[in-house]
Design a protein around this motif. Structure first.
Motif, PDB file in Angstrom:
ATOM      1  N   GLN A   1      16.588 -11.663 -13.412  1.00 29.94           N
ATOM      2  CA  GLN A   1      15.467 -11.025 -14.087  1.00 29.94           C
ATOM      3  C   GLN A   1      15.995 -10.127 -15.193  1.00 29.94           C
ATOM      4  O   GLN A   1      17.053  -9.513 -15.062  1.00 29.94           O
TER       5      GLN A   1
ATOM      6  N   ILE B   1      19.181  -8.168 -11.561  1.00 26.48           N
ATOM      7  CA  ILE B   1      18.487  -7.685 -12.750  1.00 26.48           C
ATOM      8  C   ILE B   1      19.516  -7.362 -13.827  1.00 26.48           C
ATOM      9  O   ILE B   1      20.434  -6.566 -13.606  1.00 26.48           O
TER      10      ILE B   1
ATOM     11  N   ALA C   1      11.174  -9.477 -17.556  1.00 24.78           N
ATOM     12  CA  ALA C   1      10.342  -9.058 -16.430  1.00 24.78           C
ATOM     13  C   ALA C   1       9.946  -7.595 -16.545  1.00 24.78           C
ATOM     14  O   ALA C   1       8.831  -7.217 -16.164  1.00 24.78           O
TER      15      ALA C   1
END
Length: 275
Positions: A98, A45, A121
C-alpha cells in the motif's frame, strides 16, 4: 461512509475492530529504487517522503507516479521494460504493498493534495501550527476536499507537540475519532534521535494506545522507533489490544541516520522480527 467527508458531517458509529494479529510494517522511501527494495522485503506500507527536509516532507509528484506505476504493473511487465532488471516481484508482493504520501505541513499539504495519484491508499498532512481544534479541522477539511476520493487521509499527532506548535496527541486523536478518521500516525516533529517513546514516557504511550483502541482507531507508532522498542512492546504497552497496529521506520533501516540509503541487512532484521 466516505473517508473524505467533511469533519462536521454526521459520523456513523465505527465498527468494532478485530483482535490484533501481527503488526504492519511501514517504511519511508524517497525514490523508486527504495520503493523496489521495500516491496522485495514485503513491507506493508510504502510511505513516500523526503527525510532530509523534515518529518513529513513530500517527494516530487514524479516520484509518486513512478511508484504508483510500480505497484500497479501487471505480471507480464515485471521482466524488462522500464523496471530495473534486478527488481522482480511476485504478484502477491505488488498487490500487498500500500502507498502513502507525506504531503508536508499545513499550507503545503493543502497545495499538494490534488496531485496525489488515486492509486495511493493514504496521505498524511502534518498539524504543525494548528493550535486549536478549529484550525486542525480546517486543515483536514481543506486537504480532504482537494484529495482524490480514493485516498484516505491519516491524522498525524506529534509526541513533541510544543516543538510543532500544535495540540497534544491526546486531543488530536480524540478529534480524529470525532471527525470520522480511521487511522492515526503518532510521530515526532523534531528528528534529533529522541524517540516518541522517550518523549511520551511509557505510561502516556500506553494511555494513547488505550485511547486509540477505545475510539476504534488503527494507529501507527513512528519517531526513531528501534527494533529494541518493538521487542519490548509487551513491557511498554501491557494490554495487547492497546499496542500499535503498525511500526513506521526510516532511520532504523538506513545506513547511518534517516537521511542515508536503505540498508538491506537492517531491512532483513526488521523483516524477521515482524514476520
Amino acid at each position: 461512509m466516505p473517508t473524505n467527508a467533511p469533519c462536521d458531517e454526521p459520523v456513523a458509529a465505527p465498527e468494532a475492530r478485530p483482535e490484533k494479529s501481527k503488526p504492519q510494517w511501514l517504511v519511508s522511501v524517497r525514490n523508486l529504487a527504495e520503493a523496489e527494495l521495500a516491496v522485495r522485503f514485503g513491507v506493508d506500507i510504502l510511505d513516500l517522503k523526503e527525510p532530509r527536509r523534515g518529518p513529513l516532507a513530500p517527494v516530487s509528484a514524479e516520484v509518486w507516479h513512478q511508484v504508483a506505476d510500480l505497484v500497479a504493473r501487471p505480471p507480464s511487465h515485471r521482466d524488462g521494460g522500464p523496471q530495473s532488471s534486478a527488481a522482480v516481484f511476485s504478484a502477491a508482493q505488488l498487490s500487498a504493498a500500500q502507498l502513502s504520501a507525506a504531503l508536508g505541513e499545513s499550507a503545503q499539504a493543502v497545495a499538494l493534495a490534488d496531485r496525489v495519484p488515486p492509486r495511493f491508499a493514504f496521505a498524511k498532512a502534518g498539524p504543525s501550527g494548528c493550535e486549536s481544534e478549529s484550525q486542525l479541522r480546517g486543515l483536514w477539511d481543506a486537504v480532504r476536499e482537494r484529495m482524490p476520493a480514493e485516498v484516505e487521509l491519516v491524522a498525524v499527532a506529534y509526541a513533541d507537540h510544543r516543538a510543532a506548535g500544535c495540540m497534544e496527541a491526546e486531543r488530536i486523536m480524540a478529534l480524529a475519532a470525532q471527525g470520522g478518521f480511521r487511522r492515526v500516525l503518532l510521530d515526532t516533529f523534531e528528528k534529533n534521535g529522541c524517540s516518541a517513546i522517550e518523549v511520551l514516557g511509557q505510561t502516556r504511550l500506553s494511555q494513547l494506545g488505550r485511547l486509540a483502541h477505545r475510539q476504534h482507531l488503527w494507529w501507527s507508532l513512528a519517531g526513531s522507533i528501534t527494533l529494541g522498542h518493538v521487542q519490548r512492546v509487551a513491557e511498554l504497552v501491557p494490554e495487547r489490544d492497546d499496542r500499535p497496529d503498525c511500526y513506521a521506520v526510516r532511520g532504523a533501516v538506513c545506513d547511518g541516520d534517516r537521511t542515508g540509503a536503505l540498508c538491506e541487512a537492517k531491512m532483513r532484521q526488521w523483516q524477521r522480527t515482524l514476520r
